[in-house]
Design a protein around this motif. Structure first.
Motif, PDB file in Angstrom:
ATOM      1  N   ILE A  49       0.852  -1.190   0.000  1.00  7.89           N
ATOM      2  CA  ILE A  49       0.000   0.000   0.000  1.00  7.89           C
ATOM      3  C   ILE A  49       0.889   1.242   0.000  1.00  7.89           C
ATOM      4  O   ILE A  49       1.675   1.444   0.917  1.00  7.89           O
ATOM      5  N   PRO A  50       0.786   2.103  -1.020  1.00  5.09           N
ATOM      6  CA  PRO A  50       1.593   3.329  -1.048  1.00  5.09           C
ATOM      7  C   PRO A  50       0.938   4.451  -0.240  1.00  5.09           C
ATOM      8  O   PRO A  50      -0.229   4.359   0.152  1.00  5.09           O
ATOM      9  N   SER A 113      -7.665   6.565  -7.895  1.00  2.98           N
ATOM     10  CA  SER A 113      -6.451   5.978  -8.458  1.00  2.98           C
ATOM     11  C   SER A 113      -6.380   4.497  -8.081  1.00  2.98           C
ATOM     12  O   SER A 113      -6.541   4.170  -6.910  1.00  2.98           O
ATOM     13  N   PRO A 114      -6.155   3.592  -9.024  1.00  2.00           N
ATOM     14  CA  PRO A 114      -6.164   2.160  -8.714  1.00  2.00           C
ATOM     15  C   PRO A 114      -5.160   1.749  -7.628  1.00  2.00           C
ATOM     16  O   PRO A 114      -5.407   0.814  -6.887  1.00  2.00           O
ATOM     17  N   GLN A 115      -4.038   2.457  -7.525  1.00  2.00           N
ATOM     18  CA  GLN A 115      -3.038   2.076  -6.520  1.00  2.00           C
ATOM     19  C   GLN A 115      -3.394   2.556  -5.116  1.00  2.00           C
ATOM     20  O   GLN A 115      -2.845   2.080  -4.137  1.00  2.00           O
ATOM     21  N   ASN A 116      -4.322   3.505  -4.998  1.00  2.32           N
ATOM     22  CA  ASN A 116      -4.700   4.035  -3.684  1.00  2.32           C
ATOM     23  C   ASN A 116      -5.758   3.150  -3.040  1.00  2.32           C
ATOM     24  O   ASN A 116      -6.949   3.375  -3.187  1.00  2.32           O
ATOM     25  N   LYS A 117      -5.285   2.163  -2.318  1.00  2.84           N
ATOM     26  CA  LYS A 117      -6.187   1.215  -1.666  1.00  2.84           C
ATOM     27  C   LYS A 117      -6.509   1.612  -0.231  1.00  2.84           C
ATOM     28  O   LYS A 117      -7.339   0.996   0.417  1.00  2.84           O
ATOM     29  N   VAL A 118      -5.849   2.654   0.270  1.00  2.00           N
ATOM     30  CA  VAL A 118      -6.143   3.257   1.572  1.00  2.00           C
ATOM     31  C   VAL A 118      -6.013   4.760   1.371  1.00  2.00           C
ATOM     32  O   VAL A 118      -4.982   5.235   0.912  1.00  2.00           O
ATOM     33  N   THR A 127     -11.150   6.966   7.193  1.00  2.00           N
ATOM     34  CA  THR A 127     -10.183   6.319   6.326  1.00  2.00           C
ATOM     35  C   THR A 127     -10.931   5.291   5.492  1.00  2.00           C
ATOM     36  O   THR A 127     -11.708   4.496   6.027  1.00  2.00           O
ATOM     37  N   PHE A 128     -10.709   5.311   4.187  1.00  2.00           N
ATOM     38  CA  PHE A 128     -11.384   4.404   3.273  1.00  2.00           C
ATOM     39  C   PHE A 128     -10.398   3.369   2.754  1.00  2.00           C
ATOM     40  O   PHE A 128      -9.249   3.703   2.466  1.00  2.00           O
ATOM     41  N   VAL A 129     -10.861   2.127   2.646  1.00  2.16           N
ATOM     42  CA  VAL A 129      -9.994   1.053   2.163  1.00  2.16           C
ATOM     43  C   VAL A 129     -10.679   0.292   1.036  1.00  2.16           C
ATOM     44  O   VAL A 129     -11.903   0.182   0.990  1.00  2.16           O
TER      45      VAL A 129
END
Length: 153
Positions: A49-50, A113-118, A127-129
């Motif tokens: 997770i970035p 953004s697809p990479q933003n999973k958190v 906070t969204f996951v």
């Protein structure tokens, strides 16, 4: 909230009001940083997770025992994906800040953004996951986290 911390921090110490074994996500009263167990940090790192920073932390119980397997997390990622027209919420002010009390949240998923999973949104301290993060937390038996649905617009 959401700004990168660019200096080294000492171990962050939280004082507990009991001797109970803390959950993986014990409640803390910070709006921008939150306390999590090393089990949660391990999952987030495995999922690569970035946009997150982890700072070593500890919980001091009322009997003086120290739980040192905790981290304070700073989520840097923000997404501008809230669909205000479909979401159900009330607003109120705290100082100069407008706060949102959501009853039902709708996102425009194609704006995430697809990479933003958190991530956070500017309208909330929540906070969204991504579903994949939720699934891993549930598989691992993570305690103290409450997941609520977000709907697509």
């Amino acid at each position: 909230m959401g700004q990168e911390i660019t200096k080294d921090l000492p171990i962050i110490r939280y004082i507990a009001d009991s001797n109970l074994e803390p959950e993986d996500y014990p409640f803390t009263e910070s709006l921008s940083l939150f306390l999590v167990s090393d089990r949660i940090v391990k999952i987030l790192k495995e999922l690569e997770i970035p946009g997150m920073q982890c700072f070593k932390s500890e919980i001091v119980c009322t009997d003086g025992k120290v739980k040192d397997n905790y981290y304070t997390i700073n989520v840097i990622n923000y997404e501008d994906c809230l669909n205000k027209e479909k979401s159900e919420f009330e607003t109120f002010k705290i100082g100069n800040h407008i706060m949102y009390d959501f009853k039902k949240i709708y996102f425009d998923f194609n704006k995430i953004s697809p990479q933003n999973k958190v991530f956070h949104i500017k309208e909330s301290v929540l906070t969204f996951v991504h579903q994949s993060v939720k699934d891993e937390f549930e598989r691992a038996g993570i305690t103290g986290v409450e997941f609520k649905p977000v709907y697509g617009a």
